[in-house]
Design a protein around this motif. Structure first.
Motif, short mmCIF file in Angstrom:
data_model
loop_
_atom_site.label_atom_id
_atom_site.label_comp_id
_atom_site.label_asym_id
_atom_site.label_seq_id
_atom_site.Cartn_x
_atom_site.Cartn_y
_atom_site.Cartn_z
N SER A 45 0.84 -1.20 0.00
CA SER A 45 0.00 0.00 0.00
C SER A 45 0.87 1.25 0.00
O SER A 45 2.10 1.16 0.14
CB SER A 45 -0.91 0.01 1.23
N HIS A 46 0.22 2.37 -0.17
CA HIS A 46 0.91 3.65 -0.10
C HIS A 46 0.52 4.41 1.16
O HIS A 46 0.66 5.64 1.23
CB HIS A 46 0.59 4.50 -1.34
N LEU A 47 0.03 3.70 2.17
CA LEU A 47 -0.37 4.35 3.41
C LEU A 47 0.83 4.98 4.10
O LEU A 47 1.93 4.41 4.09
CB LEU A 47 -1.01 3.32 4.35
N PRO A 48 0.65 6.14 4.71
CA PRO A 48 1.75 6.71 5.51
C PRO A 48 2.14 5.76 6.63
O PRO A 48 1.30 5.01 7.15
CB PRO A 48 1.14 8.01 6.07
N LEU A 49 3.39 5.81 7.02
CA LEU A 49 3.85 4.92 8.08
C LEU A 49 3.12 5.15 9.39
O LEU A 49 2.91 4.22 10.17
CB LEU A 49 5.36 5.09 8.30
N SER A 50 2.70 6.37 9.65
CA SER A 50 1.94 6.65 10.87
C SER A 50 0.61 5.90 10.87
O SER A 50 0.17 5.40 11.90
CB SER A 50 1.68 8.15 11.02
N GLU A 51 -0.01 5.78 9.69
CA GLU A 51 -1.28 5.05 9.60
C GLU A 51 -1.05 3.54 9.68
O GLU A 51 -1.84 2.81 10.29
CB GLU A 51 -2.01 5.41 8.30
N VAL A 52 0.03 3.07 9.08
CA VAL A 52 0.40 1.65 9.21
C VAL A 52 0.59 1.30 10.69
O VAL A 52 0.11 0.26 11.16
CB VAL A 52 1.68 1.34 8.41
N ALA A 53 1.27 2.18 11.41
CA ALA A 53 1.49 1.95 12.83
C ALA A 53 0.17 1.84 13.58
O ALA A 53 -0.03 0.93 14.39
CB ALA A 53 2.34 3.08 13.42
N ALA A 54 -0.76 2.75 13.31
CA ALA A 54 -2.05 2.73 13.99
C ALA A 54 -2.85 1.48 13.66
O ALA A 54 -3.49 0.89 14.54
CB ALA A 54 -2.85 3.98 13.62
N LEU A 55 -2.80 1.04 12.42
CA LEU A 55 -3.57 -0.13 12.00
C LEU A 55 -3.02 -1.43 12.56
O LEU A 55 -3.74 -2.42 12.66
CB LEU A 55 -3.60 -0.22 10.47
#
Length: 266
Positions: A217-227
């Motif tokens: 995905s192209h999700l920001p790393l901050s969003e990957v962390a939250a998920l």
């Protein structure tokens, strides 16, 4: 450094650090939230958490909170010599509740603190004695029970449960309840079947999910962390670097063939 017992409130703003000594935190009033290397949970009166040395932990108090904190160096009297087996309490972070006898002992410790003039007035040797009794009692309650018989754990079902709750604060107690076992029995059965502690298994699954999201995905790393259940991008990067040997940002710059796709099981 000698063992130290102190009472203190926790800041109501999120803080984080790691230190080279073990720590036990027991709630006296109010509430506090912890995340210890990806393992999240809350403590209130008569519950607590174990923070092994050199484990990054985030913490925040809520309102008028107060905690009893034990700082325990590796060479504490209560963790060495005849008491060396008590060091196993710090093999991994965990949360626990105090039963009635331990609650009464906690009250005794608090009375000792008050009787001898307040926080910090106990002699180092007396603090070691008090800490040793508490550690021994905790170890007797939290030590792994004999594995015994019974059918194997349904790891596929547990994986589905973990994945559904990956973004939240999963506790070993939650996994044990899902398997309909006591926490001690579940931990022993799980380690015997997988070779990993439940905490380490969940951490590995968080990192595998994060690895997949970063690659696909192209999700920001901050969003990957939250998920995937990490407090923030920094916590994800720390765990990622420890297990994969490189930061998550590097995964998007290098080809997949040059990277390890599975974290270590150490």
């Amino acid at each position: 450094m000698t063992s130290a017992i102190r009472q203190t409130p926790l800041d109501t703003a999120i803080r984080h650090h790691a230190h080279d000594f073990h720590q036990i935190v027991i709630g006296l009033s109010g509430r506090a939230d912890f995340e210890i290397e990806g393992l999240g949970g809350s403590i209130s009166a008569l519950s607590g958490c174990i923070v092994p040395a050199n484990h990054l932990h985030y913490y925040v108090g809520t309102g008028d909170n107060r905690q009893l904190i034990l700082d325990l160096p590796h060479d504490a009297l209560s963790l060495t010599g005849h008491h060396h087996e008590l060091a196993r309490l710090f093999d991994a972070p965990r949360f626990f509740d105090l039963d009635d006898p331990l609650a009464r002992y906690l009250d005794f410790v608090l009375q000792e603190l008050r009787l001898l003039g307040g926080q910090g007035a106990l002699s180092p040797l007396h603090q070691e004695r008090l800490a040793g009794t508490l550690l021994g009692s905790l170890h007797a309650r939290l030590a792994e029970a004999p594995a015994g018989g019974g059918r194997p754990l349904d790891l596929a079902a547990l994986d589905r449960f973990i994945d559904r709750h990956l973004a939240g604060g999963l506790r070993v107690a939650d996994l044990a309840a899902e398997a309909c076992l006591s926490e001690a029995h579940f931990t022993e059965r799980f380690r015997a079947q997988t070779g990993l502690s439940p905490w380490r298994y969940v951490m590995r699954r968080r990192l595998e999910a994060a690895h997949r999201l970063i690659r696909e995905s192209h999700l920001p790393l901050s969003e990957v962390a939250a998920l995937t259940g990490f407090t923030n991008q920094s916590a994800l990067s720390r765990a990622f670097r420890r297990d994969y040997g490189h930061p998550p940002s590097q995964l998007r710059r290098l080809s997949p063939q040059r990277l390890h796709h599975r974290p270590s099981t150490a």
